[in-house]
Write an enzyme that holds these catalytic residues in place. Structure first.
Site, PDB file in Angstrom:
ATOM      1  N   CYS A   2     -44.494  69.009  70.442  1.00 21.72           N
ATOM      2  CA  CYS A   2     -44.123  69.107  71.851  1.00 21.72           C
ATOM      3  C   CYS A   2     -44.960  70.161  72.545  1.00 21.72           C
ATOM      4  O   CYS A   2     -45.540  71.038  71.923  1.00 21.72           O
ATOM      5  CB  CYS A   2     -42.652  69.427  72.032  1.00 21.72           C
ATOM      6  SG  CYS A   2     -41.506  68.250  71.332  1.00 21.72           S
ATOM      7  N   ARG A  27     -50.855  68.775  69.870  1.00 15.99           N
ATOM      8  CA  ARG A  27     -49.594  69.110  69.207  1.00 15.99           C
ATOM      9  C   ARG A  27     -48.817  67.871  68.808  1.00 15.99           C
ATOM     10  O   ARG A  27     -47.873  67.957  68.026  1.00 15.99           O
ATOM     11  CB  ARG A  27     -48.744  69.996  70.133  1.00 15.99           C
ATOM     12  CG  ARG A  27     -49.393  71.323  70.455  1.00 15.99           C
ATOM     13  CD  ARG A  27     -48.597  72.088  71.493  1.00 15.99           C
ATOM     14  NE  ARG A  27     -47.334  72.570  70.976  1.00 15.99           N
ATOM     15  CZ  ARG A  27     -47.155  73.716  70.338  1.00 15.99           C
ATOM     16  NH1 ARG A  27     -48.191  74.509  70.108  1.00 15.99           N
ATOM     17  NH2 ARG A  27     -45.961  74.088  69.924  1.00 15.99           N
ATOM     18  N   TRP A  75     -42.257  65.104  71.462  1.00 21.65           N
ATOM     19  CA  TRP A  75     -42.378  64.473  70.142  1.00 21.65           C
ATOM     20  C   TRP A  75     -40.960  64.183  69.680  1.00 21.65           C
ATOM     21  O   TRP A  75     -40.167  65.087  69.452  1.00 21.65           O
ATOM     22  CB  TRP A  75     -43.088  65.424  69.186  1.00 21.65           C
ATOM     23  CG  TRP A  75     -43.528  64.821  67.884  1.00 21.65           C
ATOM     24  CD1 TRP A  75     -44.642  64.092  67.658  1.00 21.65           C
ATOM     25  CD2 TRP A  75     -42.876  64.949  66.619  1.00 21.65           C
ATOM     26  NE1 TRP A  75     -44.733  63.752  66.329  1.00 21.65           N
ATOM     27  CE2 TRP A  75     -43.655  64.265  65.668  1.00 21.65           C
ATOM     28  CE3 TRP A  75     -41.698  65.575  66.184  1.00 21.65           C
ATOM     29  CZ2 TRP A  75     -43.313  64.180  64.329  1.00 21.65           C
ATOM     30  CZ3 TRP A  75     -41.354  65.480  64.852  1.00 21.65           C
ATOM     31  CH2 TRP A  75     -42.158  64.793  63.939  1.00 21.65           C
ATOM     32  N   ASN A 101     -38.593  72.607  73.727  1.00 22.64           N
ATOM     33  CA  ASN A 101     -39.171  72.357  72.409  1.00 22.64           C
ATOM     34  C   ASN A 101     -38.199  72.892  71.368  1.00 22.64           C
ATOM     35  O   ASN A 101     -37.609  73.957  71.556  1.00 22.64           O
ATOM     36  CB  ASN A 101     -40.497  73.088  72.229  1.00 22.64           C
ATOM     37  CG  ASN A 101     -41.600  72.503  73.081  1.00 22.64           C
ATOM     38  OD1 ASN A 101     -41.431  71.466  73.701  1.00 22.64           O
ATOM     39  ND2 ASN A 101     -42.728  73.190  73.115  1.00 22.64           N
ATOM     40  N   GLY A 102     -38.047  72.183  70.252  1.00 19.23           N
ATOM     41  CA  GLY A 102     -37.169  72.656  69.188  1.00 19.23           C
ATOM     42  C   GLY A 102     -36.037  71.687  68.932  1.00 19.23           C
ATOM     43  O   GLY A 102     -36.048  70.535  69.376  1.00 19.23           O
ATOM     44  N   GLU A 481     -55.585  67.891  48.742  1.00 23.79           N
ATOM     45  CA  GLU A 481     -55.993  68.011  50.142  1.00 23.79           C
ATOM     46  C   GLU A 481     -56.852  66.819  50.575  1.00 23.79           C
ATOM     47  O   GLU A 481     -56.702  66.316  51.694  1.00 23.79           O
ATOM     48  CB  GLU A 481     -56.755  69.322  50.359  1.00 23.79           C
ATOM     49  CG  GLU A 481     -57.254  69.536  51.771  1.00 23.79           C
ATOM     50  CD  GLU A 481     -56.171  69.586  52.825  1.00 23.79           C
ATOM     51  OE1 GLU A 481     -56.518  69.544  54.021  1.00 23.79           O
ATOM     52  OE2 GLU A 481     -54.973  69.677  52.462  1.00 23.79           O
ATOM     53  N   LYS A 485     -55.860  64.354  53.716  1.00 21.34           N
ATOM     54  CA  LYS A 485     -56.735  64.109  54.858  1.00 21.34           C
ATOM     55  C   LYS A 485     -56.859  62.614  55.116  1.00 21.34           C
ATOM     56  O   LYS A 485     -56.833  62.162  56.261  1.00 21.34           O
ATOM     57  CB  LYS A 485     -58.135  64.705  54.611  1.00 21.34           C
ATOM     58  CG  LYS A 485     -58.218  66.202  54.780  1.00 21.34           C
ATOM     59  CD  LYS A 485     -58.180  66.649  56.220  1.00 21.34           C
ATOM     60  CE  LYS A 485     -56.912  67.230  56.718  1.00 21.34           C
ATOM     61  NZ  LYS A 485     -55.959  67.927  55.968  1.00 21.34           N
ATOM     62  N   GLU A 488     -53.413  61.080  56.396  1.00 22.83           N
ATOM     63  CA  GLU A 488     -53.023  61.580  57.718  1.00 22.83           C
ATOM     64  C   GLU A 488     -53.655  60.785  58.846  1.00 22.83           C
ATOM     65  O   GLU A 488     -52.986  60.458  59.831  1.00 22.83           O
ATOM     66  CB  GLU A 488     -53.451  63.044  57.871  1.00 22.83           C
ATOM     67  CG  GLU A 488     -52.523  64.064  57.256  1.00 22.83           C
ATOM     68  CD  GLU A 488     -53.022  65.476  57.489  1.00 22.83           C
ATOM     69  OE1 GLU A 488     -52.193  66.330  57.831  1.00 22.83           O
ATOM     70  OE2 GLU A 488     -54.235  65.728  57.342  1.00 22.83           O
ATOM     71  N   HIS A 504     -49.328  58.917  32.129  1.00 19.48           N
ATOM     72  CA  HIS A 504     -47.864  59.003  32.210  1.00 19.48           C
ATOM     73  C   HIS A 504     -47.332  58.190  33.380  1.00 19.48           C
ATOM     74  O   HIS A 504     -46.475  58.660  34.152  1.00 19.48           O
ATOM     75  CB  HIS A 504     -47.432  60.460  32.312  1.00 19.48           C
ATOM     76  CG  HIS A 504     -47.800  61.283  31.124  1.00 19.48           C
ATOM     77  ND1 HIS A 504     -47.166  61.171  29.905  1.00 19.48           N
ATOM     78  CD2 HIS A 504     -48.791  62.204  30.944  1.00 19.48           C
ATOM     79  CE1 HIS A 504     -47.714  61.990  29.035  1.00 19.48           C
ATOM     80  NE2 HIS A 504     -48.712  62.633  29.627  1.00 19.48           N
ATOM     81  N   LYS A 603     -49.276  68.918  65.424  1.00 22.53           N
ATOM     82  CA  LYS A 603     -50.122  70.010  64.939  1.00 22.53           C
ATOM     83  C   LYS A 603     -49.296  71.186  64.465  1.00 22.53           C
ATOM     84  O   LYS A 603     -49.518  71.728  63.393  1.00 22.53           O
ATOM     85  CB  LYS A 603     -51.068  70.450  66.062  1.00 22.53           C
ATOM     86  CG  LYS A 603     -52.021  71.581  65.666  1.00 22.53           C
ATOM     87  CD  LYS A 603     -52.994  71.130  64.593  1.00 22.53           C
ATOM     88  CE  LYS A 603     -54.017  72.182  64.258  1.00 22.53           C
ATOM     89  NZ  LYS A 603     -54.856  71.791  63.116  1.00 22.53           N
TER      90      LYS A 603
END
Length: 608
Positions: A2, A27, A75, A101-102, A481, A485, A488, A504, A603
């Site tokens: 947001c 964001r 968001w 926001n929140g 990582e 990437k 995402e 396994h 973000k």
């Protein structure tokens, strides 16, 4: 997640709000809206979808005149994306308007009580509780009403508020969600992050938890939750607006990938002296460093993967036991706090809700806390006992690249410093490791020159539905990582595994044509990783390998090989991650996706 922008001054507010919100698109959001006081009433316009839709509907803000307003990019958390659920939110009389926001955690109970009192709710959001509570408590004094609301609600919030009968003020409040206030010659502003105001001012105030701000054209006043006026000092933003612009690159992500040599150099260079590592902000004497018995690294997402690298490097180089925890799990596993434990909290924004909560939990139990953050003045930076900044500059793309690289560079410095002080390495080893660190930025630049080769390979796998990344030791941290990437920004299902775990269960997923990315940079583990490559190859996998220069024999096993320059085995992450970042970028680009703003992601994750 947001974004909030507010403005009061001499200029037209709507174009400033839209411009500020455009700087916060990184964001993550699914709807946008603005509210403007036009001299008689508060006008509102909000839409589901991208900000450009709102810009088109308001002709860039021209159809909404007024010099006072608040704006928001949402968001979705409570309630699906829709025009109705978008912010701002009015009360019934259209006399109070709020952006938020929140998350209000007790909104359900509060909503039930308000409904019994006759308040009608139009949206599915938790935010609408706030505007009705303000209406319930408002008796002419906005500060008093905001204070009462802050005492009733539980959770996190950053608020921008306008009252119709106080048409010369904007009000703001925050708890566990970032909010800044900017002072400029053309008026004053509130925002979720610096890029939104940088066009207008470099002078900003960072609001603390449970603080309230009252902005007029000329003045800014701050209050605590008890209504006492506070004295605050402004901070000066050193970086300029060009750092937050694309600068000719097609996407922020590609620009930030190319900024990694500078980010790593800026993080390392000031701290690498002739025969020492100097981390002044660490605030620890050599004796205190020698007394550390354990390090607990806590982080989320890519920062957690940086922490995984830190574990291998700190344990191997400095011989200190290291635990790495996901911040979202740390508090709830009832961790054991021991004397001599250093808690290291890693976060790009310094506002990550779970990481901030973990910091507070660690401090409550007596642990010393070191924050590794990229944003000066952020909540983690302010609340940690000490803070080590990564000098990556503003990172706009949702998928982190340069901030991650700067984080692992900071962890290398920490490991080298601790290893030297604790005599875990010789002077010769120290100087060799220091030399390798100093060479990293130039080596990263070398790898960036391979982008066309990686793009050609990525274009072959645009239709892939599943990919696997494998590695051992530090290579496993790189695999984690690299896999993140890819998933995402390309929405391709991807998993990372410690290569020794293939047998396994995971190997049952390998079939003809499955792409497996094998990272093999650890010399002592190289033969074992080759065996794992053979395992997947015999089951039909196509293997892309990332390994050190000189390992030509891997070409007999892997189908495609990317070589990285030689460096210490501790530092290969900084190099091997570069082709994996580029691979993810070019897969996303080839699929025609929004590289910088992937779906459903934000973000700065400021809610749990």
């Amino acid at each position: 997640m947001c974004g909030i922008v507010g403005y009061i001054g001499e200029s037209q507010a709507a174009p400033i709000l839209l411009d500020g919100l455009s700087k916060l698109e990184y964001r993550g959001y699914d709807s946008a809206g603005i509210a403007i006081y036009d001299g008689e009433k508060i006008e509102m316009q909000k839409v589901m979808g991208r900000l450009k839709v709102l810009e088109e509907q308001t002709h860039g803000g021209e159809t909404m005149p007024g010099t006072l307003g608040i704006g928001h990019t949402r968001w979705a958390t409570h309630g699906c994306p829709s025009d109705t659920n978008a912010h701002p939110h009015f009360n019934k009389e259209h006399t109070i308007v709020v952006v938020h926001n929140g998350i209000i955690e007790n909104y359900g109970k509060l909503k039930q009580k308000l409904v019994k009192k006759g308040y009608q709710f139009l949206s599915e959001t938790d935010t609408e509780v706030l505007v009705h509570l303000l209406t319930e408590y408002y008796e002419g004094d906005p500060i008093a009403a905001i204070e009462r609301v802050m005492r009733r609600v539980e959770g996190s919030y950053a608020l921008g508020i306008m009252f119709l009968d106080h048409p010369h003020h904007i009000y703001a409040a925050r708890k566990d969600s970032p909010l800044i206030v900017g002072r400029s010659s053309m008026g004053n502003l509130i925002a979720s992050d610096v890029p939104a105001v940088l066009k207008y001012t470099r002078s900003v105030y960072y609001m603390e938890n449970e603080e309230i701000a009252c902005l007029s054209r000329e003045n800014i006043r701050f209050y605590n939750i008890d209504g006492d006026e506070l004295e605050k000092e402004a901070s000066t933003i050193e970086w300029d607006i060009d750092a937050a612009e694309k600068g000719g690159y097609e996407h922020f992500m590609l620009k930030e990938i190319y900024e990694q040599p500078k980010a790593v150099r800026d993080t390392l260079s000031p701290r690498l002296k002739d025969t020492d590592v100097v981390i002044d902000e660490l605030g620890m004497s050599d004796e205190e460093i020698r007394e550390i018995k354990k390090i607990t690294i806590v982080a989320c997402g890519s920062a957690y993967h940086a922490g995984m690298t830190g574990k291998y490097v700190l344990e191997g180089m400095a011989r200190i036991p290291v635990e790495v925890d996901l911040a979202s799990e740390f508090r709830y596993r009832n961790p054991i706090y021991e004397d001599g434990t250093l808690a290291v909290i890693i976060s790009q924004s310094g506002e990550t809700a779970d990481s901030l909560a973990a910091l507070r939990e660690a401090k409550k139990h007596g642990s010393r806390v070191l924050g590794i953050v990229n944003v000066v003045g952020s909540s983690i930076a302010r609340e940690a006992d000490n803070v080590m900044y990564t000098w990556a500059g503003p990172e706009i793309s949702v998928a982190t690249t340069k901030a991650y690289s700067a984080q692992i560079a900071a962890l290398y410095l920490l490991a080298l410093k601790f290893a030297k002080v604790r005599a875990a390495i010789t002077k010769e080893e120290f100087m060799n490791l220091k030399r390798d660190l100093e060479q990293l930025p130039e080596q990263i630049e070398t790898l960036l020159g391979m982008k066309e080769k990686i793009q050609r390979f990525a274009n072959r796998y645009l239709a892939a539905n599943h990919m696997f990344f494998i590695g051992r030791g530090v290579d496993y941290a790189i695999a984690l990582e690299g896999s993140l990437k890819l998933k995402e920004i390309s929405y391709v299902h991807s998993e990372a595994y410690a290569a020794g775990e293939l047998k396994h269960g995971t190997i049952s997923l390998i079939e003809d044509g499955t792409l497996v990315v094998a990272v093999a940079t650890q010399e002592q583990l190289y033969p074992k990783t080759i065996s794992n490559i053979v395992e997947v190859k015999t089951r039909g996998a196509f293997v892309m390998a990332v390994t050190n220069f000189g390992h030509k024999e891997i070409e007999k096993t892997a189908d495609y090989v990317i070589y990285i320059p030689k460096t210490s085995s501790y530092f290969t992450n900084s190099l091997a991650i570069i082709p994996l970042q580029l691979f993810g970028y070019y897969v996303s680009l080839g699929k025609g996706l929004d590289v910088d703003k992937p779906r459903n992601l934000a973000k700065s994750v400021t809610v749990e």
